[in-house]
Scaffold this active site. Structure first.
Site, PDB file in Angstrom:
ATOM      1  N   ASN A 150       0.822  -1.197   0.000  1.00 50.69           N
ATOM      2  CA  ASN A 150       0.000   0.000   0.000  1.00 50.69           C
ATOM      3  C   ASN A 150       0.862   1.256   0.000  1.00 50.69           C
ATOM      4  O   ASN A 150       2.039   1.188  -0.357  1.00 50.69           O
ATOM      5  CB  ASN A 150      -0.997  -0.014   1.156  1.00 50.69           C
ATOM      6  CG  ASN A 150      -2.369   0.475   0.703  1.00 50.69           C
ATOM      7  OD1 ASN A 150      -2.495   1.591   0.197  1.00 50.69           O
ATOM      8  ND2 ASN A 150      -3.379  -0.352   0.844  1.00 50.69           N
TER       9      ASN A 150
ATOM     10  N   HIS B 231       2.439   3.254   2.080  1.00 48.84           N
ATOM     11  CA  HIS B 231       3.752   3.311   2.730  1.00 48.84           C
ATOM     12  C   HIS B 231       4.756   2.435   1.995  1.00 48.84           C
ATOM     13  O   HIS B 231       5.936   2.784   1.891  1.00 48.84           O
ATOM     14  CB  HIS B 231       3.646   2.873   4.194  1.00 48.84           C
ATOM     15  CG  HIS B 231       4.836   3.245   5.010  1.00 48.84           C
ATOM     16  ND1 HIS B 231       5.795   2.328   5.369  1.00 48.84           N
ATOM     17  CD2 HIS B 231       5.241   4.429   5.526  1.00 48.84           C
ATOM     18  CE1 HIS B 231       6.730   2.927   6.081  1.00 48.84           C
ATOM     19  NE2 HIS B 231       6.424   4.206   6.193  1.00 48.84           N
ATOM     20  N   CYS B 232       4.303   1.308   1.467  1.00 48.71           N
ATOM     21  CA  CYS B 232       5.190   0.368   0.772  1.00 48.71           C
ATOM     22  C   CYS B 232       5.795   0.950  -0.500  1.00 48.71           C
ATOM     23  O   CYS B 232       6.884   0.545  -0.911  1.00 48.71           O
ATOM     24  CB  CYS B 232       4.439  -0.905   0.401  1.00 48.71           C
ATOM     25  SG  CYS B 232       3.655  -1.766   1.768  1.00 48.71           S
ATOM     26  N   ILE B 233       5.091   1.871  -1.148  1.00 48.85           N
ATOM     27  CA  ILE B 233       5.554   2.372  -2.443  1.00 48.85           C
ATOM     28  C   ILE B 233       6.282   3.709  -2.329  1.00 48.85           C
ATOM     29  O   ILE B 233       6.633   4.312  -3.345  1.00 48.85           O
ATOM     30  CB  ILE B 233       4.397   2.492  -3.450  1.00 48.85           C
ATOM     31  CG1 ILE B 233       3.378   3.547  -3.014  1.00 48.85           C
ATOM     32  CG2 ILE B 233       3.728   1.132  -3.653  1.00 48.85           C
ATOM     33  CD1 ILE B 233       2.312   3.858  -4.066  1.00 48.85           C
TER      34      ILE B 233
END
Length: 380
Positions: free
Chosen positions: A354, A356-358
């Site tokens: 999501n 934060h991951c990207i």
């Protein structure tokens, strides 16, 4: 760029909290057709939405392949910088550098962890991953930032959260997984983290969000709002497997103190109803040996905790769920000094992560005196 053979702790550098000031944010353009449906076009629109939202508050750089450069440049706002670079997928949080700062000199450096696609040949999510393992070094080269490279220690940025004041939160499910550093004990892993993040206290949660394919990254279940204060993904539904996971995490956080001796304030952040892959979404992804399939009916690891804290804003994922409004209301309450921006993020979630991951923040290296002056100005 120099590769340093000391450690951040020895050199007086620390990893700042994400809520501290940034020089900018880094992202990677999605294009893998075996992970992103319909040639990644829906995901690309979602990434544009995230980049546009963050760019309200700080500069954004999008890394993109040669083949997709023109497409990305056309779709992104003009004020988002686009840089050509080879990658294997689009998870900048996990493959990018972990920046560290020296409060006295204002210098910024970076930690370049080894990346093996969340588990290597044991349970990694794709192969090969060598392009991704070079991303951190390339970012450091572009920014003229010296780096500490760990060739023999696997870690992803999504598996760590710090308060900038000596406290780190991680999960055992991830950091002790067989595919990362199986030859190291828990104590030995702690020693590495203390040296390279310059922390004194590590809080170990047992697990992350239910069915998180990264082996339970902490950034999907818990985050620091500010020192001494966290959000925790939560559900009251005792029949949901997430309930026992969140309950156990709550008990750990309630009974721990941070590096400064503070008890933590914990905000329960309710997860959306289970998000399941539809038949159409499953059929839109290319089936390739060696990558995780996207099957109809699979439950996705949806959580509002997977958000990005920008200089003057908070960018949170939305899922078209009744709990979207509850999440927005809580974020407005706990971040009164920041603008809360929601972005519909189902397409990012379908790829396995999501917001934060990207994303990966690049903190500002501000000497202590200048930092104090700026904080005084911001109060007025």
């Amino acid at each position: 760029m120099k590769t340093l053979h000391s450690t951040p702790r020895k050199d007086g550098f620390r990893m700042p909290g994400e809520f501290e000031h940034h020089d900018g944010c880094w992202m990677i353009w999605p294009e893998r057709t075996d992970n992103w449906r319909y040639g990644a076009k829906p995901a690309q629109h979602a990434f544009v939405d995230v980049a546009t939202a963050i760019a309200q508050f700080e500069p954004v750089t999008m890394v993109v392949s040669r083949e997709q450069y023109d497409t990305a440049r056309h779709m992104l706002p003009e004020h988002v910088r686009v840089v050509e670079m080879a990658t294997d997928d689009s998870w900048m949080r996990d493959v990018g550098p972990t920046f560290v700062i020296n409060d006295e000199t204002g210098e910024v450096r970076a930690v370049d962890w080894r990346f093996n696609a969340w588990g290597g040949l044991v349970d990694g999510l794709y192969f090969p991953w060598d392009n991704d393992d070079h991303v951190a070094q390339k970012v450091c080269d572009l920014e003229g930032v010296d780096r500490y490279r760990l060739n023999n220690f696997v870690l992803e940025g999504g598996s760590i959260h710090v308060d900038g004041e000596g406290t780190l939160i991680v999960t055992e499910e991830c950091l002790l997984s067989e595919g990362r550093n199986p030859n190291l004990t828990k104590l030995e892993i702690e020693d590495v983290l203390k040296e390279y993040l310059n922390v004194d206290k590590i809080i170990w949660l047992n697990r992350g969000i239910y069915l998180d394919e990264t082996n339970g990254h902490v950034d999907n279940i818990c985050n620091f709002v500010r020192p001494g204060e966290v959000v925790l993904a939560w559900t009251d539904d005792e029949t949901d497997p997430q309930y026992e996971i969140s309950k156990a995490a709550y008990e750990v956080l309630s009974n721990e103190r941070d590096a400064k001796g503070r008890k933590l304030t914990i905000h329960k952040l309710y997860v959306p109803s289970p998000v399941l892959i539809t038949k159409e979404e499953s059929e839109g992804v290319d089936s390739v040996d060696g990558t995780l399939p996207r099957e109809e009916g699979d439950r996705l690891a949806a959580s509002y905790a997977n958000y990005y804290t920008a200089n003057g804003g908070v960018i949170i994922p939305l899922f078209g769920d009744p709990n979207d409004e509850k999440a927005l209301a809580l974020f407005r309450e706990i971040y009164p000094e920041r603008k809360v921006v929601g972005v519909y993020a189902r397409e990012i979630l379908l790829g396995g992560g999501n917001i934060h991951c990207i994303t990966q923040q690049q903190p500002s290296g501000v000497p202590a005196g200048v930092k104090a002056d700026r904080e005084l100005v911001l109060q007025y």
